[in-house]
Scaffold this motif. Structure first.
Motif, PDB file in Angstrom:
ATOM      1  N   GLY A 174      -2.463   5.578  -0.851  1.00  0.00           N
ATOM      2  CA  GLY A 174      -3.546   4.662  -0.542  1.00  0.00           C
ATOM      3  C   GLY A 174      -3.818   3.634  -1.613  1.00  0.00           C
TER       4      GLY A 174
ATOM      5  N   LEU B  96     -13.202  -4.680   2.240  1.00  0.00           N
ATOM      6  CA  LEU B  96     -12.247  -3.681   1.749  1.00  0.00           C
ATOM      7  C   LEU B  96     -11.573  -4.062   0.435  1.00  0.00           C
TER       8      LEU B  96
ATOM      9  N   VAL C  90     -12.640   2.401   7.188  1.00  0.00           N
ATOM     10  CA  VAL C  90     -11.914   1.266   7.760  1.00  0.00           C
ATOM     11  C   VAL C  90     -12.339   1.110   9.218  1.00  0.00           C
TER      12      VAL C  90
ATOM     13  N   ARG D  18       0.863  -1.187   0.000  1.00  0.00           N
ATOM     14  CA  ARG D  18       0.000   0.000   0.000  1.00  0.00           C
ATOM     15  C   ARG D  18       0.892   1.227   0.000  1.00  0.00           C
TER      16      ARG D  18
ATOM     17  N   ARG E 122     -11.516  -1.662  -2.509  1.00  0.00           N
ATOM     18  CA  ARG E 122     -10.601  -0.523  -2.426  1.00  0.00           C
ATOM     19  C   ARG E 122      -9.231  -0.894  -2.994  1.00  0.00           C
TER      20      ARG E 122
ATOM     21  N   TRP F 127      -4.370  -6.685   2.505  1.00  0.00           N
ATOM     22  CA  TRP F 127      -4.843  -5.328   2.240  1.00  0.00           C
ATOM     23  C   TRP F 127      -5.575  -4.757   3.452  1.00  0.00           C
TER      24      TRP F 127
ATOM     25  N   GLY G 223      -3.084   0.229  -3.785  1.00  0.00           N
ATOM     26  CA  GLY G 223      -2.531  -1.068  -3.443  1.00  0.00           C
ATOM     27  C   GLY G 223      -2.029  -1.827  -4.654  1.00  0.00           C
TER      28      GLY G 223
ATOM     29  N   GLU H 123      -4.535  -1.380   5.441  1.00  0.00           N
ATOM     30  CA  GLU H 123      -5.442  -0.256   5.707  1.00  0.00           C
ATOM     31  C   GLU H 123      -5.456   0.081   7.201  1.00  0.00           C
ATOM     32  N   ARG H 124      -5.486  -0.931   8.023  1.00  0.00           N
ATOM     33  CA  ARG H 124      -5.505  -0.698   9.463  1.00  0.00           C
ATOM     34  C   ARG H 124      -4.155  -0.163   9.954  1.00  0.00           C
TER      35      ARG H 124
END
Length: 352
Positions: free
Chosen positions: A23, A120, A150, A19, A123, A316, A25, A320-321
């Motif tokens: 943002g 997610l 998220v 990532r 995304r 992924w 991926g 994101e987290r």
């Protein structure tokens, strides 16, 4: 750069996903080993056999994912693994392996809710912005979810009995179509008359976004028993009529969900993301196009390889987290049941 591990059911999977700061991926590798051969003789997944296969294959799958990504294991920034929901034996194998890797490499550990991985994925594949509506249809889950961000999910409705994928598998088994049932039933349905049998459409008279497939499944069984012994055409017609009924139910509920979304977010683009293995069913996908057209909504179905269980979606979700500063301690426990709305509360407690 995240290593993702998925072992919640009968796929042993690992992936490397990057990532970037914007943002976006990129999937560097995504290795999945199916256990179809191990479970074929039983007509469904045997939890103990699944867990043993994960133990046997997971190290090799991770090594292959690292090799295909062209990196060294020490180059990853974190390890993400499914911590639930799923078959507890398999979840424990993947999560324990992730803990060992995170501890030995001194990297962050992220325990991912399997449903968040599905939520997610769009995304990663399509760069979808929040908020959006998700229809999750898999072997274990059938639900509409509002994805605000998220770790910020609102369940609008779900199944009160069988999940859609489960219903497909059970009807396929009833008709002796083999395992996995979903693809086999869809293939057989192409040869049948979807109007021959009129099966019930449970709950559609009720103003809610819930599903019920148990009564439909029973109606199919009773029809099959009434016709026994079944000819090949009988089987094809039952399969086609069942699939057509399911598509109508899903399309009807999708129209209701899109109307609700458009009312709540009148100035936002309307997007319906379909996730889970049943997203591969072309009849259902075609049915969803109609309500999306009515509401000017974009229908997003990620590549089928990323709709079924895989490590890339877990990596992924972990990325994101992690970008929000969220990670877990080695004390995180495996959870065979883990509603997605519980994930919302957990992430908020971490201040993200």
């Amino acid at each position: 750069m995240i290593l993702g591990i998925e072992t919640s059911c009968d796929e042993t999977a690992a992936a490397i996903v990057v990532r970037d700061q914007s943002g976006r991926g990129t999937i560097r590798s995504n290795v999945v080993r199916s256990q179809l051969d191990e479970h074929a003789a039983f007509g469904g997944v045997v939890p103990e056999l699944a867990a043993r296969a994960h133990v046997e294959w997971l190290d090799h799958i991770i090594a292959q994912a690292i090799q295909e990504a062209g990196i060294e294991l020490c180059e990853i920034d974190a390890v993400a693994a499914t911590a639930g929901p799923g078959l507890i034996g398999g979840v424990l194998v993947g999560l324990t392996t992730a803990k060992a890797l995170a501890a030995s490499l001194d990297k962050p550990l992220i325990g991912v809710n399997h449903l968040e991985g599905h939520a997610l994925t769009a995304r990663l594949t399509n760069g979808v912005a929040f908020p959006y509506l998700m229809l999750l249809v898999s072997g274990g889950h059938s639900q509409f979810v509002l994805v605000r961000g998220v770790g910020d999910y609102e369940r609008w409705g779900g199944t009160i009995d069988d999940a859609l994928g489960e219903a497909f598998d059970k009807v396929a088994k009833l008709l002796s179509l083999g395992h996995p049932g979903g693809p086999a039933l869809e293939h057989t349905a192409r040869l049948g008359d979807p109007k021959r049998f009129k099966f019930p459409r449970p709950l559609l008279r009720e103003d809610r976004l819930d599903f019920s497939f148990s009564g439909l499944k029973t109606a199919v069984r009773l029809q099959a028993e009434a016709l026994a012994p079944l000819s090949d055409q009988d089987v094809a017609d039952i399969a086609a009529s069942f699939q057509d009924t399911v598509a109508h139910i899903v399309g009807y509920r999708a129209r209701q969900a899109l109307e609700r979304f458009s009312t709540l977010f009148p100035t936002e683009p309307i997007r319906l993301v379909v996730a889970g293995g049943v997203a591969a069913n072309r009849r259902i996908a075609e049915t969803l196009e109609t309500p999306c057209h009515e509401f000017g909504a974009e229908l997003i179905v990620p590549p089928i390889a990323l709709c079924t269980d895989n490590g890339a979606m877990i990596a992924w979700a972990g990325a994101e987290r992690l970008a929000l500063g969220s990670s877990d301690s080695l004390a995180i426990a495996a959870r065979p049941r883990w509603p997605l709305q519980d994930e919302t509360m957990q992430v908020k407690r971490h201040g993200t």
